[in-house]
Design a protein around this motif. Structure first.
Motif, PDB file in Angstrom:
ATOM      1  N   GLU A   1      14.108 -14.365  -6.288  1.00  0.00           N
ATOM      2  CA  GLU A   1      14.166 -12.907  -6.290  1.00  0.00           C
ATOM      3  C   GLU A   1      12.764 -12.307  -6.219  1.00  0.00           C
ATOM      4  OE1 GLU A   1      16.813 -11.527  -5.736  1.00  0.00           O
ATOM      5  OE2 GLU A   1      18.328 -12.975  -6.349  1.00  0.00           O
ATOM      6  N   GLY A   2      11.796 -13.007  -6.814  1.00  0.00           N
ATOM      7  CA  GLY A   2      10.411 -12.547  -6.705  1.00  0.00           C
ATOM      8  C   GLY A   2       9.936 -12.550  -5.266  1.00  0.00           C
ATOM      9  N   TRP A   3      10.278 -13.631  -4.534  1.00  0.00           N
ATOM     10  CA  TRP A   3       9.897 -13.694  -3.127  1.00  0.00           C
ATOM     11  C   TRP A   3      10.592 -12.589  -2.324  1.00  0.00           C
ATOM     12  CZ3 TRP A   3       6.509 -15.198   0.294  1.00  0.00           C
ATOM     13  CH2 TRP A   3       6.841 -15.081   1.639  1.00  0.00           C
ATOM     14  N   ALA A   4      11.860 -12.368  -2.574  1.00  0.00           N
ATOM     15  CA  ALA A   4      12.596 -11.350  -1.824  1.00  0.00           C
ATOM     16  C   ALA A   4      12.017  -9.955  -2.075  1.00  0.00           C
ATOM     17  CB  ALA A   4      14.076 -11.396  -2.193  1.00  0.00           C
ATOM     18  N   LEU A   5      11.608  -9.680  -3.301  1.00  0.00           N
ATOM     19  CA  LEU A   5      11.009  -8.374  -3.598  1.00  0.00           C
ATOM     20  C   LEU A   5       9.610  -8.278  -2.985  1.00  0.00           C
ATOM     21  CD1 LEU A   5      11.373  -5.681  -4.980  1.00  0.00           C
ATOM     22  CD2 LEU A   5      10.576  -6.702  -7.122  1.00  0.00           C
ATOM     23  N   TYR A   6       8.872  -9.373  -3.019  1.00  0.00           N
ATOM     24  CA  TYR A   6       7.582  -9.427  -2.333  1.00  0.00           C
ATOM     25  C   TYR A   6       7.769  -9.113  -0.843  1.00  0.00           C
ATOM     26  CZ  TYR A   6       3.506 -11.646  -0.092  1.00  0.00           C
ATOM     27  OH  TYR A   6       2.395 -11.907   0.686  1.00  0.00           O
ATOM     28  N   SER A   7       8.862  -9.599  -0.267  1.00  0.00           N
ATOM     29  CA  SER A   7       9.151  -9.362   1.150  1.00  0.00           C
ATOM     30  C   SER A   7       9.282  -7.877   1.445  1.00  0.00           C
ATOM     31  CB  SER A   7      10.437 -10.093   1.556  1.00  0.00           C
ATOM     32  OG  SER A   7      10.305 -11.493   1.414  1.00  0.00           O
ATOM     33  N   GLU A   8       9.829  -7.120   0.501  1.00  0.00           N
ATOM     34  CA  GLU A   8       9.959  -5.678   0.700  1.00  0.00           C
ATOM     35  C   GLU A   8       8.590  -5.020   0.832  1.00  0.00           C
ATOM     36  OE1 GLU A   8      12.495  -3.796  -2.169  1.00  0.00           O
ATOM     37  OE2 GLU A   8      13.856  -5.509  -2.257  1.00  0.00           O
ATOM     38  N   ARG A   9       7.673  -5.380  -0.066  1.00  0.00           N
ATOM     39  CA  ARG A   9       6.321  -4.836   0.001  1.00  0.00           C
ATOM     40  C   ARG A   9       5.608  -5.298   1.261  1.00  0.00           C
ATOM     41  NH1 ARG A   9       3.565  -0.762  -2.960  1.00  0.00           N
ATOM     42  NH2 ARG A   9       4.275  -0.812  -5.120  1.00  0.00           N
ATOM     43  N   LEU A  10       5.842  -6.555   1.645  1.00  0.00           N
ATOM     44  CA  LEU A  10       5.212  -7.100   2.842  1.00  0.00           C
ATOM     45  C   LEU A  10       5.568  -6.278   4.073  1.00  0.00           C
ATOM     46  CD1 LEU A  10       3.492  -9.472   3.948  1.00  0.00           C
ATOM     47  CD2 LEU A  10       5.652 -10.711   4.307  1.00  0.00           C
ATOM     48  N   GLY A  11       6.737  -5.654   4.049  1.00  0.00           N
ATOM     49  CA  GLY A  11       7.158  -4.823   5.175  1.00  0.00           C
ATOM     50  C   GLY A  11       6.188  -3.710   5.506  1.00  0.00           C
ATOM     51  N   THR A  12       5.413  -3.232   4.539  1.00  0.00           N
ATOM     52  CA  THR A  12       4.404  -2.190   4.819  1.00  0.00           C
ATOM     53  C   THR A  12       3.303  -2.755   5.699  1.00  0.00           C
ATOM     54  OG1 THR A  12       3.216  -2.691   2.755  1.00  0.00           O
ATOM     55  CG2 THR A  12       4.903  -0.984   2.665  1.00  0.00           C
ATOM     56  N   GLU A  13       2.870  -3.991   5.442  1.00  0.00           N
ATOM     57  CA  GLU A  13       1.843  -4.634   6.261  1.00  0.00           C
ATOM     58  C   GLU A  13       2.375  -4.965   7.649  1.00  0.00           C
ATOM     59  OE1 GLU A  13      -0.169  -7.937   4.243  1.00  0.00           O
ATOM     60  OE2 GLU A  13       0.790  -7.266   2.384  1.00  0.00           O
ATOM     61  N   MET A  14       3.648  -5.303   7.741  1.00  0.00           N
ATOM     62  CA  MET A  14       4.238  -5.735   9.001  1.00  0.00           C
ATOM     63  C   MET A  14       4.635  -4.563   9.900  1.00  0.00           C
ATOM     64  SD  MET A  14       6.646  -8.903   7.750  1.00  0.00           S
ATOM     65  CE  MET A  14       6.827  -9.549   9.414  1.00  0.00           C
ATOM     66  N   GLY A  15       4.573  -3.351   9.373  1.00  0.00           N
ATOM     67  CA  GLY A  15       4.934  -2.187  10.172  1.00  0.00           C
ATOM     68  C   GLY A  15       6.431  -1.987  10.320  1.00  0.00           C
ATOM     69  N   ILE A  16       7.204  -2.478   9.372  1.00  0.00           N
ATOM     70  CA  ILE A  16       8.663  -2.331   9.437  1.00  0.00           C
ATOM     71  C   ILE A  16       9.090  -0.907   9.088  1.00  0.00           C
ATOM     72  CG2 ILE A  16      10.861  -3.132   8.500  1.00  0.00           C
ATOM     73  CD1 ILE A  16       9.438  -5.207  10.231  1.00  0.00           C
ATOM     74  N   TYR A  17       8.377  -0.273   8.157  1.00  0.00           N
ATOM     75  CA  TYR A  17       8.743   1.079   7.734  1.00  0.00           C
ATOM     76  C   TYR A  17       8.141   2.088   8.704  1.00  0.00           C
ATOM     77  CZ  TYR A  17       9.723  -1.608   3.539  1.00  0.00           C
ATOM     78  OH  TYR A  17      10.190  -2.559   2.673  1.00  0.00           O
ATOM     79  N   GLU A  18       9.002   2.851   9.370  1.00  0.00           N
ATOM     80  CA  GLU A  18       8.561   3.733  10.445  1.00  0.00           C
ATOM     81  C   GLU A  18       8.360   5.179  10.018  1.00  0.00           C
ATOM     82  OE1 GLU A  18      11.332   3.244  13.629  1.00  0.00           O
ATOM     83  OE2 GLU A  18      10.603   1.244  14.162  1.00  0.00           O
ATOM     84  N   THR A  19       8.924   5.570   8.884  1.00  0.00           N
ATOM     85  CA  THR A  19       8.794   6.958   8.421  1.00  0.00           C
ATOM     86  C   THR A  19       8.359   6.960   6.960  1.00  0.00           C
ATOM     87  OG1 THR A  19      11.042   7.201   7.559  1.00  0.00           O
ATOM     88  CG2 THR A  19      10.720   7.575   9.928  1.00  0.00           C
ATOM     89  N   PRO A  20       7.770   8.058   6.494  1.00  0.00           N
ATOM     90  CA  PRO A  20       7.432   8.144   5.082  1.00  0.00           C
ATOM     91  C   PRO A  20       8.663   8.000   4.183  1.00  0.00           C
ATOM     92  CG  PRO A  20       6.307   9.861   6.306  1.00  0.00           C
ATOM     93  CD  PRO A  20       7.275   9.232   7.244  1.00  0.00           C
TER      94      PRO A  20
END
Length: 582
Positions: A437-456
């Motif tokens: 679960e720690g890795w999966a939650l880390y994956s959510e934050r990693l999405g900011t570096e990967m450019g997955i989140y497109e809007t504020p």
């Protein structure tokens, strides 16, 4: 953060193996003999709990009665005595890692037996009968698998009787999920008793059968399936439903806290150790949660300013919960958006991961009979299940974070990759919540570096999910160690996250009925980020994010002190990937 690092250091001092070279010897052989024999026995007991979709179909249901449970306790007591006769320093480097993972696993299994966890085979999230229903959604390929499945169906009455007997024993000593978390849970049972045999989920494997089975045999198997469902499965569910409505739910415990169970303080601490793999106390975890929530609220404020929202956080949360622009209009739209996000990750994966899993996953809706009380999504080998029930409770701005967590690079990515590793004993495939679960939650934050989140708003959805997991540290310990009420816990989540009221209610009931599990996520994520920060500072320009991620994932599911030690080795080796260049 300091408390978590200190707790990991304490745990490491007692358990973390040194990674210095050691010659294999008699200690390795003794340890291998111990876990090989125990694992073989565990398979015979059907306790391996593998997350592998390719496992065979068992013939008949497991045995779970009180006598069997006592045998299991004695077996694990003896196994732990055997392990304590081995000095980890005498083991080879590889076996010292295996030793720590295995010892923690046996200790958790033994604690569950000592506290008679089997007398409470349900919680606000799942139950023994819903777990069995999930078996019917598997794909069967051969006549033998169908025969084994028929044996399961015919064995349901005996299995349910044993589970009911266990539940009665738990009821007699006040060891049940709190009554409030059981309300409405009988609907998943009545959905079976009120349906025609051919309409229940257990008939699903017979609706479309492999062409390799001759038509005449298909018809014979279908007839046997209908007979077993009508004569065994539905009557067993009827008995269970009567027990739940007349006996269990009316007399279930009213208090919420795990510490109100028999020997409750020790019980809750055992759950903390099991789910966090640290020696933190409830008070320490509660304070970490409060501190982290303050940081996340600061990030939330920055997003509110970015979108030009005029108002405070409660007003912004209300806006997010009610504006139609943030919600899908159909289940298909929600599923398609989830699929699009998953494919966006595929396009960026090679920049962040050197080794990708071979297996793929499907995106599926949560089954309707469990969806009203189920979490927003769940992922694992072969599947990412999206809850399409009550669409106004499923915001699109949170979907990217949910998808990264449950599909890739989260659960549906990490678990198969761990299972594809070679040369490990099979017990290493067991799931350790703090890591997974720690890795999966880390994956959510990693999405900011990967450019997955497109809007504020999607960034805010990620922050809301971070707050959701940080708030669990506050809420879980609040409920189980500090006397919090259900309403108090709901209020805290409503005020600090953008979760819908429906999700808040189902989540709080999950925490109430499943002590300690909610602590896994944020503490695990903190440990991974702490390890990454240490590696980045130590390696400087030599730090390679792909090598770091490969190192974390190559480990498989491990206690957090093992992860910490492995990253220390990674740093000492100059940040090299665990995989040789091909």
């Amino acid at each position: 953060m300091k408390q978590l690092v200190a707790a990991l250091a304490v745990a490491a001092a007692f358990h973390t193996p040194s990674y210095a070279a050691a010659k294999p010897g008699s200690a390795d052989a003794r340890f291998t003999a111990i876990y090989t024999a125990e694992w073989k026995w565990r398979q015979q007991q059907r306790l391996e709990d593998e997350e592998d979709d390719v496992k065979g179909v068992e013939s008949g249901m497991p045995h779970v009665g009180a006598a069997v449970q006592m045998e299991r306790q004695k077996k694990w007591e003896e196994t732990l005595r055997q392990l304590e006769s081995i000095k980890p320093a005498q083991l080879s480097s590889k076996e010292r890692v295996n030793y720590q993972v295995y010892r923690a696993q046996i200790s958790a299994l033994l604690d569950n037996q000592r506290f008679r966890e089997y007398e409470k085979p349900l919680n606000g999230d799942s139950s023994f009968w819903s777990n069995f229903a999930a078996e019917a959604r598997r794909t069967f390929h051969t006549k033998e698998e169908y025969r084994n499945y028929l044996a399961q169906l015919n064995d349901v009455p005996r299995y349910f009787e044993e589970e009911i007997a266990n539940m009665r024993a738990g009821l007699a000593r006040g060891f049940t999920p709190p009554k409030i978390t059981l309300e409405g849970r009988d609907k998943s049972i009545s959905s079976v008793t009120e349906a025609k045999p051919e309409d229940v989920v257990f008939f699903q494997p017979f609706r479309q059968m492999p062409a390799t089975i001759p038509a005449a045999e298909q018809e014979a198997l279908k007839a046997e399936g209908l007979k077993a469902i009508s004569g065994k499965v539905i009557p067993a569910h009827a008995e269970l439903l009567k027990f739940m409505r007349d006996e269990y739910i009316p007399h279930a415990k009213v208090t919420l806290a795990a510490e109100s169970y028999p020997d409750g303080k020790a019980y809750y601490q055992s759950k903390i150790v099991e789910f966090t793999t640290t020696n933190l106390t409830a008070d320490q975890i509660h304070q970490i949660g409060l501190d982290e929530m303050a940081k996340i609220r600061g990030e939330m404020q920055e997003v509110m300013e970015q979108v030009g929202f005029k108002g405070d956080l409660p007003a912004f949360l209300q806006f997010l919960r009610t504006d139609p622009q943030f919600y899908a209009k159909t289940p298909e739209e929600l599923l398609m958006r989830a699929a699009w996000i998953a494919k966006k990750f595929d396009g960026k994966a090679a920049d962040y991961f050197g080794r990708l899993p071979r297996s793929r996953f499907a995106i599926l809706p949560v089954a309707p009979e469990i969806a009203p009380f189920y979490t927003s999504g769940r992922g694992g080998p072969g599947g990412y299940w999206v809850n399409t029930y009550n669409l106004p409770a499923r915001p699109l701005y949170s979907l990217p974070a949910l998808t990264l967590h449950e599909s890739a690079p989260g659960h549906a990515f990490q678990m198969p990759l761990a299972m594809e590793q070679k040369g490990r004993p099979p017990f290493r495939n067991a799931y350790i919540s703090a890591y997974g679960e720690g890795w999966a939650l880390y994956s959510e934050r990693l999405g900011t570096e990967m450019g997955i989140y497109e809007t504020p708003y999607e960034v805010f959805g990620m922050l809301s999910y971070q707050a959701w997991r940080a708030s669990r540290l506050v809420v879980d310990t609040g409920i189980h160690a500090k006397g919090w009420t259900r309403e108090q816990a709901q209020k805290y989540l409503m005020e600090n996250t953008a979760l819908s009221s429906h999700e808040v209610m189902t989540e709080v009931d999950r925490y109430i009925s499943w002590p300690g599990q909610a602590l896994s996520y944020y503490l695990g994520e903190m440990a991974i980020f702490e390890a990454r920060k240490k590696a980045e500072l130590a390696l400087g320009s030599k730090f390679d994010i792909r090598a770091f991620h490969d190192t974390v994932l190559e480990l498989g599911s491990v206690p957090l002190p093992v992860l910490k030690a492995r990253i220390d080795e990674f740093i000492a080796a100059g940040g090299k990937s665990p995989y040789p260049k091909e």
